[in-house]
Design an enzyme around this catalytic site. Structure first.
Site: not given
Length: 814
Positions: A31, A77, A121
């Site tokens: 991680r 993931h 966006y």
């Protein structure tokens, strides 16, 4: 049949330890820490692979970021979308990474710390250099493992055709480990890899001839070659990163500081606010305005200075007190051989070189097998064309494709792949020209196989291939260095003139603790009259001082207040000052007894303190200079019931006279008092009789003329020559200074050192004040009780004596 409950009886500490151990192992390996080979954390690797797998590459149009995030979460993931999107955004920010791995359209945040637009966006795709991270991944160059749901495969590491860990750096925090690796210039890192490949024993000193040090995307100046070298040798080191700033002259004698580069990871908006806070908080009076003039062409912060302010000094102050200069600490930890390892530069380079050897070897094996498979097909096609008629007859006589393949294998000894290629052959290929193409292809394949076998069988050729690929990457992607490196860390020197404009002001302190600074204009406008003060109060200190100086205010309870003049409130002469309790908190019964102005703490002088119980101490003036002064500080430790009654600034050659309430006095030289720290109690100055206390003390400097003035509780005043007091040693009972009376004996209520034209004020227990000129009072010996001035039967006993400050004439040059 009922099912019985099953449980395990285990100690809690073992269970917690085991669970946390597993969790720690996971976040360390999978991680928070980057892999030494490709420099990526798992989430970053999965994002790049998912985009590559979906064809979201540099030569194709941008796609919505949300599509990529959803793909990464669903397939590779299984974590929160925000963590994936944040990792994706960081790889697209050119002020965070040296070479962006992702190109993004839309708002992807800013150096001011603004958050990026929502993923619905923005649009993204892999950058050109990311293609080099993933190149040849389809050629079995890296290991692929099952994803979390066993639905797909994902790579454990990327091929990484450039050393991404050094080029883009890394930062991360896991359980027990953290990493901070700075980014570097691509061409320097590749040159270091090439040097290490040419000379596997190359030292850090040799490597540093090509890899000079970090190269931050935000530029700046890096100071401290030794820190860089230590980091490369040990994995830990410290450097200083300084903003790029120039001082530009303006009209009217002004200057402005223009900052065009700031340190790595510094938030520009927060930095500007901190600089402006220095101005607003009056800690730096030289700044007139701070503006952010950054635009799409680049960063630009402008600090406009007041007239005749030295820009270099202001810049030094800002380097020290803001993030215009920061310390960067290397902590080069990465996952190496599945373990967190403190990486030195040679280990990092070797890990990457080993990875590239493995990648090129596996790619060569893949290409070799592919070439062998193809040449086998080509040989079959060439053989089929040489016996074309028989082959056609055999195929036409077969029942279906499978029968045709079996007949070709049995009659002409073709292999299964060759038979498959023959029956799949299109008719237009059965021409005379096609045999030529096949022969040319065979020759090319033989050449390719020979080259690939050479790579696999000769390590020097393998290394040469890697070197050539590195050179190609260097040529395509190298950029000029952005950060300048300087050998030494420059010492920051700050002078008071820089921070505070030099100005002459009148500083006043009253006995009740009202403090103010007044401009000479306000003082002269009032002609020094009508000073604002309560009726019961009196002026303890008045002097013209410079705003770059300090005052020390000493209290009766053994404390002192450190106060820079420029921080005092500017108040008109006719207005009441600010009470000292608004600066620091004091006890209810604590009063100001002395104010000492200081322009230089380095001088060879001392602070002398005398207590009511006869203790005396001397400390060097330098010990009274402090950086933090938000509270009252110790100057003398006192016993219960004791208080400080005298403070003075003295030299080694001065004498001190201590006078007690019972009219005893002792005189000795300052050398009798050992120099001690500010937190000590001092030593015995005078041997007191039972219930006797010290009234006051006086410091006598060599060559200074004057007399000692005493006032008794019965209202008598006497003046004594200093010659009456012979030098002795401390700790004695001393000599009597009044004639002893059998009844109603005089007791000393006040002692002052006076000179001609001095005036003193005598105050009684009933608040009556008597102003006395000291010049007419004649000098008497120590056996006299002086002359009565105050009628104590009517006005009460004398309780206080102080010197009246004379009206002063101040000019700008005084």
């Amino acid at each position: 049949m009922t099912q019985t409950e099953r449980y395990q009886d285990l100690p809690l500490e073992e269970v917690i330890g085991d669970r946390f151990g597993r969790y720690s192992k996971y976040i360390i390996q999978d991680r928070a820490l980057p892999d030494a080979r490709d420099g990526l954390k798992p989430v970053q690797r999965r994002i790049l692979y998912a985009m590559f797998h979906e064809g979201n590459t540099n030569e194709k149009p941008f796609r919505k970021s949300a599509k990529t995030v959803g793909n990464v979460i669903g397939n590779y993931h299984p974590h929160g979308d925000s963590s994936v999107y944040e990792a994706m955004v960081r790889m697209s920010q050119d002020w965070k990474v040296r070479h962006m791995l992702i190109e993004m359209h839309g708002n992807n945040g800013s150096v001011d710390g603004d958050p990026p637009a929502a993923m619905r966006y923005t649009e993204a795709r892999l950058s050109a250099i990311s293609g080099e991270m993933l190149r040849d991944i389809q050629k079995q160059t890296v290991d692929l493992i099952q994803t979390f749901d066993d639905s797909e495969l994902e790579p454990t590491v990327l091929p990484a055709r450039f050393p991404n860990l050094l080029v883009n750096g890394a930062t991360g925090i896991s359980a027990g480990y953290a990493t901070d690796m700075p980014p570097h210039a691509l061409h320097e890192v590749l040159d270091a890899v090439l040097m290490r490949m040419a000379n596997p024993k190359a030292t850090v000193d040799e490597l540093m001839t090509v890899i000079k040090g970090p190269d931050f995307p935000t530029g700046g100046t890096i100071q401290g070659i030794e820190g860089i070298k230590k980091a490369y040798e040990t994995g830990k080191g410290k450097i200083v990163v300084r903003s790029k700033a120039v001082i530009e002259p303006l009209k009217g004698g002004k200057e402005q500081i223009v900052i065009t580069e700031i340190p790595f990871e510094v938030n520009k908006a927060v930095l500007i606010k901190k600089i402006d806070d220095q101005r607003l908080d009056k800690r730096l009076d030289g700044i007139a305005d701070v503006r952010d003039e950054s635009d799409r062409t680049g960063l630009r912060i402008v600090i406009e200075l007041k007239k005749e302010i030295d820009g270099r000094g202001i810049l030094q102050f800002l380097f020290k007190n803001t993030d215009l200069q920061i310390a960067y600490n290397f902590n080069m930890i990465a996952i190496h051989n599945r373990r967190p390892t403190m990486m030195t530069l040679p280990i990092l380079l070797d890990a990457y070189i080993g990875h590239q050897k493995d990648v090129v070897t596996r790619r060569s094996n893949f290409d070799l097998q592919k070439a062998k498979d193809r040449i086998h097909i080509v040989e079959g096609l060439m053989k089929a064309l040489s016996i074309l008629d028989e082959v056609i007859i055999t195929i036409r006589g077969s029942q279906d494709k499978r029968d045709a393949k079996n007949n070709l294998i049995s009659e002409f000894a073709f292999t299964e792949p060759q038979a498959e290629a023959i029956v799949s052959l299109q008719l237009y290929r059965l021409t005379n020209t096609d045999i030529t193409d096949l022969r040319n292809e065979e020759a090319e394949l033989q050449k390719t196989i020979k080259e690939l076998l050479a790579i696999l069988n000769n390590e020097s050729i393998l290394i040469k291939v890697i070197q050539e690929e590195m050179q190609a990457i260097r040529k395509q992607f190298a950029e000029p260095r952005r950060s300048i490196i300087e050998n030494e860390i420059e010492e920051i020197k700050i002078t008071l003139d820089v921070m505070i404009p030099s100005e002459e002001v009148i500083v006043t302190v009253t006995k009740d603790g009202y403090v103010k600074r007044t401009s000479t204009r306000s003082y002269n406008a009032s002609n020094g009259k009508d000073f604002a003060m309560k009726d019961s109060d009196y002026l303890l200190f008045e002097s013209m001082l410079n705003t770059q100086h300090h005052i020390l205010l000493f209290t009766s309870l053994g404390k002192y207040i450190y106060q820079p003049i420029h921080e005092l409130p500017e108040i008109r002469w006719k207005d009441l000052g600010q009470h000292v309790s608004s600066m620091v908190s004091l006890d209810a019964n604590e009063t100001i007894i002395k104010v000492i102005p200081i322009d230089n703490f380095d001088e060879d002088r001392f602070i002398l303190a005398v207590s009511k119980f006869g203790q005396i101490k001397r400390s060097t003036l330098a010990e009274y200079q402090v950086q933090r002064y938000s509270r009252a500080l110790n100057t003398m430790n006192l016993k219960k019931g004791d208080e400080v009654i005298h403070i003075d600034l003295v030299t080694q050659s001065d004498d001190v006279i201590i006078v007690t309430h019972s009219a005893y006095a002792v005189r000795f030289n300052m050398e009798e008092v050992t120099v001690t720290g500010v937190k000590t109690s001092g030593v015995k100055g005078i041997n007191l009789k039972e219930e006797d206390v010290v009234v006051n003390a006086t410091t006598i400097s060599v060559g200074v003329r004057g007399d000692l003035l005493l006032v008794t509780h019965r209202g008598a005043v006497k003046k004594m020559s200093l010659k009456e007091f012979e030098n002795g040693t401390r700790g004695k009972r001393g000599i009597g200074v009044l004639r002893e009376l059998k009844s109603n004996a005089h007791r000393v209520s006040g002692v002052l050192f006076v000179q001609d034209n001095d005036q003193v004020m005598i105050e009684t227990s009933k608040g009556v004040r008597e102003l006395v000129d000291t010049k007419p009072i004649r000098v008497t010996d120590r056996y006299s009780n002086g002359s009565f001035i105050v009628d104590t039967d009517k006005d009460g006993d004398v309780v206080r004596l102080w010197k009246v400050l004379k009206k002063k004439e101040y000019s700008k040059k005084s």
